[in-house]
Design a protein around this motif. Structure first.
Motif, PDB file in Angstrom:
ATOM      1  N   CYS A 123       0.846  -1.196   0.000  1.00 18.42           N
ATOM      2  CA  CYS A 123       0.000   0.000   0.000  1.00 18.42           C
ATOM      3  C   CYS A 123       0.883   1.248   0.000  1.00 18.42           C
ATOM      4  O   CYS A 123       1.816   1.336   0.798  1.00 18.42           O
ATOM      5  CB  CYS A 123      -0.888  -0.032   1.248  1.00 18.42           C
ATOM      6  SG  CYS A 123      -1.495   1.587   1.751  1.00 18.42           S
ATOM      7  N   TYR A 125       0.365   4.197   1.100  1.00 21.38           N
ATOM      8  CA  TYR A 125       0.329   4.966   2.348  1.00 21.38           C
ATOM      9  C   TYR A 125       1.067   4.241   3.477  1.00 21.38           C
ATOM     10  O   TYR A 125       1.751   4.892   4.281  1.00 21.38           O
ATOM     11  CB  TYR A 125      -1.117   5.318   2.726  1.00 21.38           C
ATOM     12  CG  TYR A 125      -1.688   6.340   1.761  1.00 21.38           C
ATOM     13  CD1 TYR A 125      -1.338   7.689   1.861  1.00 21.38           C
ATOM     14  CD2 TYR A 125      -2.511   5.958   0.708  1.00 21.38           C
ATOM     15  CE1 TYR A 125      -1.815   8.625   0.961  1.00 21.38           C
ATOM     16  CE2 TYR A 125      -2.989   6.884  -0.210  1.00 21.38           C
ATOM     17  CZ  TYR A 125      -2.646   8.218  -0.078  1.00 21.38           C
ATOM     18  OH  TYR A 125      -3.101   9.140  -0.984  1.00 21.38           O
ATOM     19  N   CYS A 126       0.970   2.896   3.519  1.00 23.81           N
ATOM     20  CA  CYS A 126       1.795   2.139   4.478  1.00 23.81           C
ATOM     21  C   CYS A 126       3.275   2.400   4.166  1.00 23.81           C
ATOM     22  O   CYS A 126       4.091   2.574   5.085  1.00 23.81           O
ATOM     23  CB  CYS A 126       1.505   0.641   4.394  1.00 23.81           C
ATOM     24  SG  CYS A 126      -0.081   0.159   5.125  1.00 23.81           S
ATOM     25  N   HIS A 140      -3.608  -0.322   8.601  1.00 25.71           N
ATOM     26  CA  HIS A 140      -4.190  -0.226   7.257  1.00 25.71           C
ATOM     27  C   HIS A 140      -5.696  -0.465   7.363  1.00 25.71           C
ATOM     28  O   HIS A 140      -6.126  -1.527   7.788  1.00 25.71           O
ATOM     29  CB  HIS A 140      -3.535  -1.280   6.354  1.00 25.71           C
ATOM     30  CG  HIS A 140      -4.022  -1.244   4.946  1.00 25.71           C
ATOM     31  ND1 HIS A 140      -3.450  -0.437   3.983  1.00 25.71           N
ATOM     32  CD2 HIS A 140      -5.046  -1.897   4.340  1.00 25.71           C
ATOM     33  CE1 HIS A 140      -4.099  -0.609   2.836  1.00 25.71           C
ATOM     34  NE2 HIS A 140      -5.065  -1.483   3.029  1.00 25.71           N
ATOM     35  N   HIS A 183      -6.247   3.049   1.933  1.00 25.18           N
ATOM     36  CA  HIS A 183      -5.733   3.364   3.269  1.00 25.18           C
ATOM     37  C   HIS A 183      -6.340   4.711   3.655  1.00 25.18           C
ATOM     38  O   HIS A 183      -5.907   5.757   3.181  1.00 25.18           O
ATOM     39  CB  HIS A 183      -4.200   3.435   3.229  1.00 25.18           C
ATOM     40  CG  HIS A 183      -3.550   3.491   4.577  1.00 25.18           C
ATOM     41  ND1 HIS A 183      -2.542   2.635   4.965  1.00 25.18           N
ATOM     42  CD2 HIS A 183      -3.767   4.305   5.630  1.00 25.18           C
ATOM     43  CE1 HIS A 183      -2.157   2.920   6.201  1.00 25.18           C
ATOM     44  NE2 HIS A 183      -2.882   3.951   6.625  1.00 25.18           N
TER      45      HIS A 183
HETATM   46 ZN   LIG Z   1      -1.930   0.951   3.973  1.00 25.25          ZN
END
Ligand SMILES: [Zn+2]
Ligand SMILES: [Zn+2]
Length: 314
Positions: A177, A179-180, A220, A267
Protein backbone atom coordinates in the motif's frame (compact mmCIF):
# COMPACT_ATOMS: atom_id res chain seq x y z
CA UNK A 1 16.28 25.17 2.58
CA UNK A 2 16.87 28.32 0.57
CA UNK A 3 16.89 26.98 -3.02
CA UNK A 4 13.77 25.90 -4.84
CA UNK A 5 13.16 22.24 -5.52
CA UNK A 6 10.90 20.43 -7.97
CA UNK A 7 9.30 17.53 -6.13
CA UNK A 8 7.18 14.65 -7.37
CA UNK A 9 4.33 13.19 -5.35
CA UNK A 10 5.00 9.87 -3.56
CA UNK A 11 3.06 7.90 -6.18
CA UNK A 12 0.70 10.10 -8.18
CA UNK A 13 3.08 11.63 -10.73
CA UNK A 14 2.13 15.21 -9.86
CA UNK A 15 4.78 17.89 -9.56
CA UNK A 16 5.10 20.70 -7.05
CA UNK A 17 7.71 23.46 -6.94
CA UNK A 18 8.78 24.07 -3.36
CA UNK A 19 10.04 27.67 -3.48
CA UNK A 20 10.70 28.95 0.03
CA UNK A 21 12.21 32.27 -1.14
CA UNK A 22 8.80 33.34 -2.37
CA UNK A 23 7.23 32.99 1.05
CA UNK A 24 5.12 35.74 2.46
CA UNK A 25 3.56 36.13 5.78
CA UNK A 26 0.02 34.79 5.47
CA UNK A 27 -2.83 37.22 5.70
CA UNK A 28 -4.98 36.98 8.74
CA UNK A 29 -8.33 36.16 7.26
CA UNK A 30 -10.37 37.91 9.90
CA UNK A 31 -13.25 36.50 11.87
CA UNK A 32 -16.66 35.97 10.41
CA UNK A 33 -19.01 38.07 12.46
CA UNK A 34 -22.48 36.73 12.83
CA UNK A 35 -24.84 37.22 15.70
CA UNK A 36 -26.25 34.16 17.39
CA UNK A 37 -29.76 35.32 16.61
CA UNK A 38 -29.07 35.00 12.87
CA UNK A 39 -27.18 31.69 13.01
CA UNK A 40 -29.11 28.72 11.61
CA UNK A 41 -26.99 26.30 13.63
CA UNK A 42 -27.68 27.81 17.05
CA UNK A 43 -30.26 25.62 18.88
CA UNK A 44 -32.69 28.49 19.55
CA UNK A 45 -32.99 29.12 15.79
CA UNK A 46 -33.79 25.52 14.82
CA UNK A 47 -36.98 25.35 12.75
CA UNK A 48 -38.30 22.00 11.53
CA UNK A 49 -34.80 20.60 11.07
CA UNK A 50 -34.61 16.99 9.86
CA UNK A 51 -32.28 15.49 12.47
CA UNK A 52 -30.50 12.31 11.36
CA UNK A 53 -28.07 11.86 14.26
CA UNK A 54 -27.99 13.17 17.81
CA UNK A 55 -25.48 12.92 20.67
CA UNK A 56 -26.75 14.50 23.89
CA UNK A 57 -24.95 16.30 26.70
CA UNK A 58 -25.53 15.77 30.42
CA UNK A 59 -28.58 18.07 30.38
CA UNK A 60 -30.29 15.88 27.80
CA UNK A 61 -29.92 18.54 25.09
CA UNK A 62 -28.17 17.76 21.82
CA UNK A 63 -24.47 18.55 21.83
CA UNK A 64 -23.59 17.13 18.41
CA UNK A 65 -26.27 16.81 15.77
CA UNK A 66 -26.55 15.95 12.07
CA UNK A 67 -29.26 17.65 10.03
CA UNK A 68 -30.28 17.44 6.39
CA UNK A 69 -29.27 20.57 4.50
CA UNK A 70 -32.55 21.76 3.04
CA UNK A 71 -30.83 24.28 0.76
CA UNK A 72 -28.36 21.79 -0.72
CA UNK A 73 -27.78 21.35 -4.45
CA UNK A 74 -28.32 17.58 -4.12
CA UNK A 75 -31.46 16.11 -2.53
CA UNK A 76 -33.08 12.66 -2.53
CA UNK A 77 -36.30 14.20 -3.86
CA UNK A 78 -34.70 15.47 -7.06
CA UNK A 79 -33.96 12.74 -9.65
CA UNK A 80 -32.03 15.28 -11.75
CA UNK A 81 -29.65 16.17 -8.89
CA UNK A 82 -29.94 13.15 -6.64
CA UNK A 83 -27.99 12.85 -3.41
CA UNK A 84 -28.00 14.04 0.17
CA UNK A 85 -26.10 16.75 2.00
CA UNK A 86 -25.98 16.67 5.77
CA UNK A 87 -24.44 19.20 8.13
CA UNK A 88 -22.85 17.96 11.33
CA UNK A 89 -23.16 20.75 13.89
CA UNK A 90 -20.26 19.97 16.20
CA UNK A 91 -21.46 21.85 19.27
CA UNK A 92 -24.50 23.81 20.42
CA UNK A 93 -22.20 26.70 21.36
CA UNK A 94 -21.55 29.47 18.80
CA UNK A 95 -18.04 30.75 17.97
CA UNK A 96 -15.88 27.77 19.00
CA UNK A 97 -13.42 25.96 16.73
CA UNK A 98 -12.80 22.21 16.69
CA UNK A 99 -9.42 22.72 18.40
CA UNK A 100 -11.24 24.22 21.41
CA UNK A 101 -12.95 20.88 22.13
CA UNK A 102 -11.78 18.11 24.44
CA UNK A 103 -10.33 14.91 22.97
CA UNK A 104 -13.54 13.13 23.98
CA UNK A 105 -15.69 15.70 22.16
CA UNK A 106 -13.69 15.29 18.93
CA UNK A 107 -14.01 11.49 19.24
CA UNK A 108 -17.78 12.00 19.42
CA UNK A 109 -17.66 14.13 16.25
CA UNK A 110 -15.89 11.21 14.55
CA UNK A 111 -18.62 8.88 15.84
CA UNK A 112 -21.10 11.15 14.05
CA UNK A 113 -19.01 10.97 10.82
CA UNK A 114 -19.02 7.18 11.05
CA UNK A 115 -22.77 6.96 11.61
CA UNK A 116 -23.60 9.23 8.67
CA UNK A 117 -20.98 7.64 6.40
CA UNK A 118 -22.38 4.15 7.04
CA UNK A 119 -25.95 5.28 6.47
CA UNK A 120 -25.35 7.37 3.35
CA UNK A 121 -23.01 4.98 1.54
CA UNK A 122 -25.75 2.33 1.68
CA UNK A 123 -28.43 4.57 0.14
CA UNK A 124 -29.65 3.38 -3.25
CA UNK A 125 -27.92 5.11 -6.14
CA UNK A 126 -25.06 6.56 -4.07
CA UNK A 127 -21.54 6.04 -5.44
CA UNK A 128 -19.46 8.08 -3.03
CA UNK A 129 -19.70 9.88 0.31
CA UNK A 130 -17.48 12.87 1.05
CA UNK A 131 -16.78 14.12 4.59
CA UNK A 132 -15.15 17.50 4.96
CA UNK A 133 -14.87 20.60 7.07
CA UNK A 134 -14.38 24.26 6.12
CA UNK A 135 -13.11 26.59 8.80
CA UNK A 136 -12.78 30.32 8.23
CA UNK A 137 -13.95 32.64 5.47
CA UNK A 138 -11.31 31.84 2.85
CA UNK A 139 -11.99 28.10 3.09
CA UNK A 140 -15.59 28.54 2.05
CA UNK A 141 -17.36 28.44 5.40
CA UNK A 142 -20.24 30.87 5.44
CA UNK A 143 -21.28 30.32 9.04
CA UNK A 144 -19.13 30.88 12.15
CA UNK A 145 -20.82 28.05 14.00
CA UNK A 146 -18.37 25.18 13.64
CA UNK A 147 -19.65 22.31 11.50
CA UNK A 148 -18.71 19.64 8.97
CA UNK A 149 -20.48 18.42 5.87
CA UNK A 150 -21.21 14.94 4.60
CA UNK A 151 -22.29 14.71 0.96
CA UNK A 152 -23.61 11.55 -0.68
CA UNK A 153 -23.10 11.71 -4.45
CA UNK A 154 -24.58 9.63 -7.28
CA UNK A 155 -21.26 9.63 -9.19
CA UNK A 156 -17.57 9.22 -8.44
CA UNK A 157 -15.83 12.63 -8.50
CA UNK A 158 -12.92 12.64 -11.03
CA UNK A 159 -10.30 13.49 -8.37
CA UNK A 160 -11.46 10.58 -6.23
CA UNK A 161 -11.40 8.26 -9.23
CA UNK A 162 -7.83 9.34 -10.08
CA UNK A 163 -6.69 8.85 -6.48
CA UNK A 164 -8.22 5.34 -6.48
CA UNK A 165 -6.66 4.40 -9.81
CA UNK A 166 -3.20 5.75 -8.81
CA UNK A 167 -3.53 3.79 -5.56
CA UNK A 168 -4.40 0.57 -7.42
CA UNK A 169 -1.60 1.07 -9.94
CA UNK A 170 0.92 1.41 -7.09
CA UNK A 171 -0.41 -1.76 -5.45
CA UNK A 172 -0.09 -3.68 -8.70
CA UNK A 173 3.50 -2.55 -9.18
CA UNK A 174 4.75 -2.88 -5.60
CA UNK A 175 2.36 -5.36 -3.96
CA UNK A 176 2.16 -2.95 -1.01
CA UNK A 177 0.00 0.00 0.00
CA UNK A 178 1.47 3.41 -0.93
CA UNK A 179 0.33 4.97 2.35
CA UNK A 180 1.80 2.14 4.48
CA UNK A 181 5.00 2.71 2.48
CA UNK A 182 4.87 6.49 3.05
CA UNK A 183 4.79 5.88 6.82
CA UNK A 184 7.88 3.64 6.50
CA UNK A 185 9.69 6.07 4.19
CA UNK A 186 8.99 9.17 6.26
CA UNK A 187 9.74 7.76 9.72
CA UNK A 188 12.47 9.88 11.37
CA UNK A 189 12.39 12.37 8.49
CA UNK A 190 12.17 16.13 9.17
CA UNK A 191 8.61 16.22 7.82
CA UNK A 192 7.17 14.26 10.75
CA UNK A 193 4.98 16.47 12.94
CA UNK A 194 3.82 13.97 15.53
CA UNK A 195 3.19 10.26 15.98
CA UNK A 196 2.02 7.74 18.54
CA UNK A 197 1.23 4.03 18.28
CA UNK A 198 -1.95 4.71 16.24
CA UNK A 199 -1.27 7.69 14.04
CA UNK A 200 1.45 9.21 11.84
CA UNK A 201 1.19 12.96 11.17
CA UNK A 202 3.37 14.57 8.53
CA UNK A 203 3.83 17.48 6.19
CA UNK A 204 3.99 15.53 2.89
CA UNK A 205 7.18 15.65 0.79
CA UNK A 206 5.55 17.23 -2.28
CA UNK A 207 2.83 19.15 -0.46
CA UNK A 208 0.79 21.26 -2.85
CA UNK A 209 -0.50 23.30 0.09
CA UNK A 210 1.49 25.67 2.30
CA UNK A 211 1.39 24.03 5.77
CA UNK A 212 -0.45 21.01 4.31
CA UNK A 213 -0.76 18.07 6.73
CA UNK A 214 -1.72 14.40 6.37
CA UNK A 215 -2.96 12.24 9.24
CA UNK A 216 -2.27 8.57 8.42
CA UNK A 217 -3.57 5.81 10.72
CA UNK A 218 -0.76 3.30 11.24
CA UNK A 219 -3.18 0.42 10.86
CA UNK A 220 -4.19 -0.23 7.26
CA UNK A 221 -7.94 0.38 7.08
CA UNK A 222 -10.40 1.27 4.35
CA UNK A 223 -12.73 3.89 5.82
CA UNK A 224 -13.49 6.18 8.76
CA UNK A 225 -15.95 3.51 9.95
CA UNK A 226 -12.99 1.17 10.69
CA UNK A 227 -11.40 3.54 13.26
CA UNK A 228 -11.40 2.25 16.84
CA UNK A 229 -11.73 4.45 19.94
CA UNK A 230 -7.96 4.71 20.57
CA UNK A 231 -7.34 5.72 16.94
CA UNK A 232 -10.03 8.40 17.13
CA UNK A 233 -8.38 9.73 20.30
CA UNK A 234 -5.04 9.96 18.52
CA UNK A 235 -6.69 11.83 15.64
CA UNK A 236 -8.30 14.21 18.16
CA UNK A 237 -4.92 14.95 19.79
CA UNK A 238 -3.33 15.60 16.37
CA UNK A 239 -6.21 17.81 15.17
CA UNK A 240 -6.02 19.91 18.34
CA UNK A 241 -2.29 20.38 17.77
CA UNK A 242 -2.37 21.20 14.05
CA UNK A 243 -5.67 23.09 13.84
CA UNK A 244 -4.79 24.96 17.03
CA UNK A 245 -1.69 26.32 15.26
CA UNK A 246 -3.69 27.32 12.16
CA UNK A 247 -6.26 29.00 14.37
CA UNK A 248 -3.51 30.87 16.24
CA UNK A 249 -2.11 32.14 12.91
CA UNK A 250 -5.57 33.01 11.58
CA UNK A 251 -5.24 30.61 8.63
CA UNK A 252 -8.45 29.14 7.21
CA UNK A 253 -8.44 25.47 6.27
CA UNK A 254 -10.36 22.55 4.85
CA UNK A 255 -9.95 19.00 5.93
CA UNK A 256 -11.12 15.96 4.01
CA UNK A 257 -11.50 12.38 5.12
CA UNK A 258 -10.30 10.20 2.25
CA UNK A 259 -12.15 6.87 2.25
CA UNK A 260 -12.17 3.76 0.06
CA UNK A 261 -14.34 3.88 -3.02
CA UNK A 262 -17.11 1.27 -2.94
CA UNK A 263 -15.57 -2.18 -2.25
CA UNK A 264 -12.02 -1.18 -3.29
CA UNK A 265 -9.04 -1.45 -1.01
CA UNK A 266 -7.56 1.81 0.34
CA UNK A 267 -5.73 3.36 3.27
CA UNK A 268 -8.10 5.85 4.86
CA UNK A 269 -6.53 9.15 5.92
CA UNK A 270 -7.25 12.80 6.61
CA UNK A 271 -5.83 15.65 4.54
CA UNK A 272 -5.66 19.15 6.02
CA UNK A 273 -5.46 21.85 3.36
CA UNK A 274 -4.73 25.29 4.85
CA UNK A 275 -5.81 28.29 2.80
CA UNK A 276 -3.31 31.03 3.60
CA UNK A 277 -4.34 33.03 0.55
CA UNK A 278 -0.90 33.26 -1.04
CA UNK A 279 -1.69 31.72 -4.42
CA UNK A 280 -0.39 33.35 -7.57
CA UNK A 281 -1.85 33.24 -11.07
CA UNK A 282 0.69 30.74 -12.42
CA UNK A 283 -0.77 27.89 -10.40
CA UNK A 284 -4.26 28.60 -11.63
CA UNK A 285 -3.11 28.89 -15.25
CA UNK A 286 -0.77 25.90 -15.54
CA UNK A 287 -1.85 23.48 -12.86
CA UNK A 288 1.76 23.41 -11.66
CA UNK A 289 1.62 24.30 -8.03
CA UNK A 290 4.20 26.47 -6.33
CA UNK A 291 4.33 26.00 -2.59
CA UNK A 292 6.33 28.75 -0.86
CA UNK A 293 6.47 26.86 2.44
CA UNK A 294 8.90 23.93 2.55
CA UNK A 295 7.16 20.94 4.20
CA UNK A 296 10.18 20.50 6.51
CA UNK A 297 9.71 24.10 7.67
CA UNK A 298 5.95 23.62 8.13
CA UNK A 299 6.68 20.56 10.31
CA UNK A 300 8.98 22.69 12.49
CA UNK A 301 6.22 25.27 12.89
CA UNK A 302 3.71 22.61 13.94
CA UNK A 303 6.21 21.04 16.34
CA UNK A 304 6.56 24.48 17.95
CA UNK A 305 10.27 24.79 17.13
CA UNK A 306 10.04 28.14 15.33
CA UNK A 307 9.13 31.46 16.88
CA UNK A 308 7.19 33.00 14.03
CA UNK A 309 7.80 36.61 15.09
CA UNK A 310 11.53 35.98 14.75
CA UNK A 311 11.42 34.36 11.33
CA UNK A 312 10.66 36.42 8.22
CA UNK A 313 10.18 33.32 6.08
CA UNK A 314 6.81 32.66 7.61
ZN1 LIG B 1 -1.93 0.95 3.97
ZN1 LIG C 1 -24.54 29.58 15.94
Amino acid sequence: MARSEIRKDYFKGEYVIIAPNRAKRPHRTGNIVEADSQCHFCPQNFKNEVITYQDNNYNGDWEIVAVVNKFAALTVENPDAYGQTEVIIETRRHGLDINDFSVDHIVRIFNAYTDRFNYLRNLDGIKHVIIFKNEGGKAGASIAHTHSQVIAMPFLPPKTEKEASDYNKYRLEHATCPYCDIIKKETDKPRVIWEDENLFVLSPYASEDPYGVWLLPKRHMRTVADLNRAEKESIAIALKMVLGKLDEFGISYNYFIENAVNAEDYHMHIKIKPRPNIWAGLELGTGVVINPIAPEYAAKIYRGEVKIEADPKF
